[in-house]
Design a protein around this motif. Sequence first.
Motif, PDB file in Angstrom:
ATOM      1  N   UNK A  41       0.847  -1.194   0.000  1.00 49.35           N
ATOM      2  CA  UNK A  41       0.000   0.000   0.000  1.00 49.35           C
ATOM      3  C   UNK A  41       0.886   1.249   0.000  1.00 49.35           C
ATOM      4  N   UNK A  42       0.623   2.215  -0.876  1.00 47.36           N
ATOM      5  CA  UNK A  42       1.512   3.375  -1.027  1.00 47.36           C
ATOM      6  C   UNK A  42       1.803   4.121   0.267  1.00 47.36           C
ATOM      7  N   UNK A  43       0.782   4.357   1.095  1.00 47.43           N
ATOM      8  CA  UNK A  43       1.010   5.113   2.326  1.00 47.43           C
ATOM      9  C   UNK A  43       1.896   4.337   3.296  1.00 47.43           C
ATOM     10  N   UNK A  44       1.630   3.055   3.429  1.00 44.98           N
ATOM     11  CA  UNK A  44       2.442   2.222   4.318  1.00 44.98           C
ATOM     12  C   UNK A  44       3.870   2.149   3.795  1.00 44.98           C
ATOM     13  N   UNK A  45       4.009   1.938   2.491  1.00 48.61           N
ATOM     14  CA  UNK A  45       5.337   1.838   1.888  1.00 48.61           C
ATOM     15  C   UNK A  45       6.132   3.126   2.084  1.00 48.61           C
ATOM     16  N   UNK A  46       5.467   4.272   1.949  1.00 46.96           N
ATOM     17  CA  UNK A  46       6.153   5.550   2.126  1.00 46.96           C
ATOM     18  C   UNK A  46       6.694   5.690   3.546  1.00 46.96           C
ATOM     19  N   UNK A  47       5.916   5.283   4.523  1.00 47.47           N
ATOM     20  CA  UNK A  47       6.378   5.365   5.908  1.00 47.47           C
ATOM     21  C   UNK A  47       7.486   4.345   6.180  1.00 47.47           C
ATOM     22  N   UNK A  48       7.383   3.172   5.588  1.00 42.08           N
ATOM     23  CA  UNK A  48       8.441   2.174   5.745  1.00 42.08           C
ATOM     24  C   UNK A  48       9.760   2.697   5.188  1.00 42.08           C
ATOM     25  N   UNK A  49       9.706   3.339   4.033  1.00 42.49           N
ATOM     26  CA  UNK A  49      10.920   3.877   3.425  1.00 42.49           C
ATOM     27  C   UNK A  49      11.503   5.008   4.271  1.00 42.49           C
ATOM     28  N   UNK A  50      10.625   5.833   4.870  1.00 43.90           N
ATOM     29  CA  UNK A  50      11.098   6.916   5.721  1.00 43.90           C
ATOM     30  C   UNK A  50      11.805   6.366   6.954  1.00 43.90           C
ATOM     31  N   UNK A  51      11.243   5.311   7.539  1.00 42.05           N
ATOM     32  CA  UNK A  51      11.865   4.676   8.708  1.00 42.05           C
ATOM     33  C   UNK A  51      13.208   4.075   8.320  1.00 42.05           C
ATOM     34  N   UNK A  52      13.241   3.372   7.179  1.00 42.71           N
ATOM     35  CA  UNK A  52      14.472   2.725   6.728  1.00 42.71           C
ATOM     36  C   UNK A  52      15.584   3.740   6.490  1.00 42.71           C
ATOM     37  N   UNK A  53      15.222   4.876   5.897  1.00 39.63           N
ATOM     38  CA  UNK A  53      16.229   5.912   5.628  1.00 39.63           C
ATOM     39  C   UNK A  53      16.775   6.489   6.933  1.00 39.63           C
ATOM     40  N   UNK A  54      15.899   6.716   7.889  1.00 41.05           N
ATOM     41  CA  UNK A  54      16.345   7.303   9.161  1.00 41.05           C
ATOM     42  C   UNK A  54      17.141   6.312   9.994  1.00 41.05           C
ATOM     43  N   UNK A  55      16.724   5.038   9.963  1.00 46.93           N
ATOM     44  CA  UNK A  55      17.360   4.033  10.822  1.00 46.93           C
ATOM     45  C   UNK A  55      18.530   3.332  10.149  1.00 46.93           C
ATOM     46  N   UNK A  56      18.629   3.444   8.822  1.00 51.67           N
ATOM     47  CA  UNK A  56      19.690   2.756   8.101  1.00 51.67           C
ATOM     48  C   UNK A  56      19.464   1.265   7.995  1.00 51.67           C
ATOM     49  N   UNK A  57      18.188   0.870   7.913  1.00 49.46           N
ATOM     50  CA  UNK A  57      17.862  -0.551   7.784  1.00 49.46           C
ATOM     51  C   UNK A  57      17.222  -0.801   6.426  1.00 49.46           C
ATOM     52  N   UNK A  58      17.010  -2.064   6.098  1.00 51.57           N
ATOM     53  CA  UNK A  58      16.373  -2.413   4.832  1.00 51.57           C
ATOM     54  C   UNK A  58      14.897  -2.017   4.873  1.00 51.57           C
ATOM     55  N   UNK A  59      14.361  -1.511   3.749  1.00 48.11           N
ATOM     56  CA  UNK A  59      12.954  -1.091   3.714  1.00 48.11           C
ATOM     57  C   UNK A  59      12.009  -2.270   3.510  1.00 48.11           C
ATOM     58  N   UNK A  60      12.164  -3.287   4.337  1.00 50.48           N
ATOM     59  CA  UNK A  60      11.285  -4.468   4.235  1.00 50.48           C
ATOM     60  C   UNK A  60      10.583  -4.664   5.582  1.00 50.48           C
ATOM     61  N   UNK A  61       9.429  -5.358   5.570  1.00 50.03           N
ATOM     62  CA  UNK A  61       8.551  -5.361   6.743  1.00 50.03           C
ATOM     63  C   UNK A  61       9.205  -5.733   8.069  1.00 50.03           C
ATOM     64  N   UNK A  62       9.939  -6.822   8.120  1.00 52.43           N
ATOM     65  CA  UNK A  62      10.468  -7.273   9.409  1.00 52.43           C
ATOM     66  C   UNK A  62      11.518  -6.314   9.965  1.00 52.43           C
ATOM     67  N   UNK A  63      12.381  -5.789   9.105  1.00 51.97           N
ATOM     68  CA  UNK A  63      13.411  -4.862   9.562  1.00 51.97           C
ATOM     69  C   UNK A  63      12.779  -3.566  10.062  1.00 51.97           C
ATOM     70  N   UNK A  64      11.801  -3.068   9.335  1.00 57.16           N
ATOM     71  CA  UNK A  64      11.132  -1.831   9.735  1.00 57.16           C
ATOM     72  C   UNK A  64      10.330  -2.064  11.014  1.00 57.16           C
ATOM     73  N   UNK A  65       9.658  -3.202  11.117  1.00 57.02           N
ATOM     74  CA  UNK A  65       8.884  -3.508  12.327  1.00 57.02           C
ATOM     75  C   UNK A  65       9.793  -3.544  13.547  1.00 57.02           C
ATOM     76  N   UNK A  66      10.935  -4.171  13.416  1.00 55.67           N
ATOM     77  CA  UNK A  66      11.878  -4.252  14.535  1.00 55.67           C
ATOM     78  C   UNK A  66      12.328  -2.854  14.960  1.00 55.67           C
ATOM     79  N   UNK A  67      12.584  -1.999  13.976  1.00 59.77           N
ATOM     80  CA  UNK A  67      13.004  -0.634  14.289  1.00 59.77           C
ATOM     81  C   UNK A  67      11.885   0.132  14.968  1.00 59.77           C
ATOM     82  N   UNK A  68      10.669  -0.033  14.480  1.00 57.80           N
ATOM     83  CA  UNK A  68       9.538   0.682  15.075  1.00 57.80           C
ATOM     84  C   UNK A  68       9.291   0.241  16.518  1.00 57.80           C
ATOM     85  N   UNK A  69       9.460  -1.043  16.797  1.00 52.73           N
ATOM     86  CA  UNK A  69       9.295  -1.519  18.171  1.00 52.73           C
ATOM     87  C   UNK A  69      10.379  -0.931  19.074  1.00 52.73           C
ATOM     88  N   UNK A  70      11.587  -0.792  18.533  1.00 54.89           N
ATOM     89  CA  UNK A  70      12.663  -0.158  19.307  1.00 54.89           C
ATOM     90  C   UNK A  70      12.336   1.309  19.572  1.00 54.89           C
TER      91      UNK A  70
END
Length: 229
Positions: A41-70
């Motif tokens: 979904x475009x909105x979810x994907x956009x937020x995932x990419x924003x998290x990945x860029x800030x955290x330096x992780x891969x823009x894929x669900x499990x990596x982003x989820x782990x970062x968000x929980x942190x």
Amino acid sequence: MIRAILTDIEGTTSSIAFVHDTLFPYARERMYAFLRAHTEEPEVLAHMQAVAEEAGCAPEPDAVAAELLAWMDADRKATSLKAIQGMIWQQGYAEGRLHGHVYPDTPEWLHAWHTRGLALYVYSSGSVAAQKLIFGHSVAGDLCGYFSDFFDTRVGGKKEVASYAAICSQIGLAGSEILFLSDIGAELDAAAAADMQTCQLLRDTSAEPADAHPQARDFAEVNARFALS
């Protein structure tokens, strides 16, 4: 003369416990599954990419989820975190699994102040979408109609004077015409520095009193102290 009320949510209109003991665990338990199911979904994907860029992780669900929980563990007020939490909560409200908590006097005084002609606004670190869910699916029914607008961290941090100045500009009122309600002293300090009138809610006995500001135990005391109706 007060022409508008700007209110916080946690510890002010609603229980802190509801957010920390109900909403946060609900989002935490569903974070991985939600991102895996909605990654296209475009909105979810956009937020995932924003998290990945800030955290330096891969823009894929499990990596982003782990970062968000942190980030949740660190109590980060990141816009993408709040947005994704809000999407998860939206599902919960739609399915009838969640109902927004409000203190028993909240609907009464929102109605009274709205009827009197005061403009009502919300400013919370939770996303606007999450704010509307709490009030739109509250235990007292849909309360969103009482509010003229909602503000979140996109306007700035809640302890920053510039945030309250920006809200004044958007509302179109002088700071002195707006009463800000919160349980947090640092937020009240920032609002006062932007010339807003302030009142600290001390609903929770664990709240730290901010003696530089008027205080009230509930909205009835706020109303009496500022002669709002």
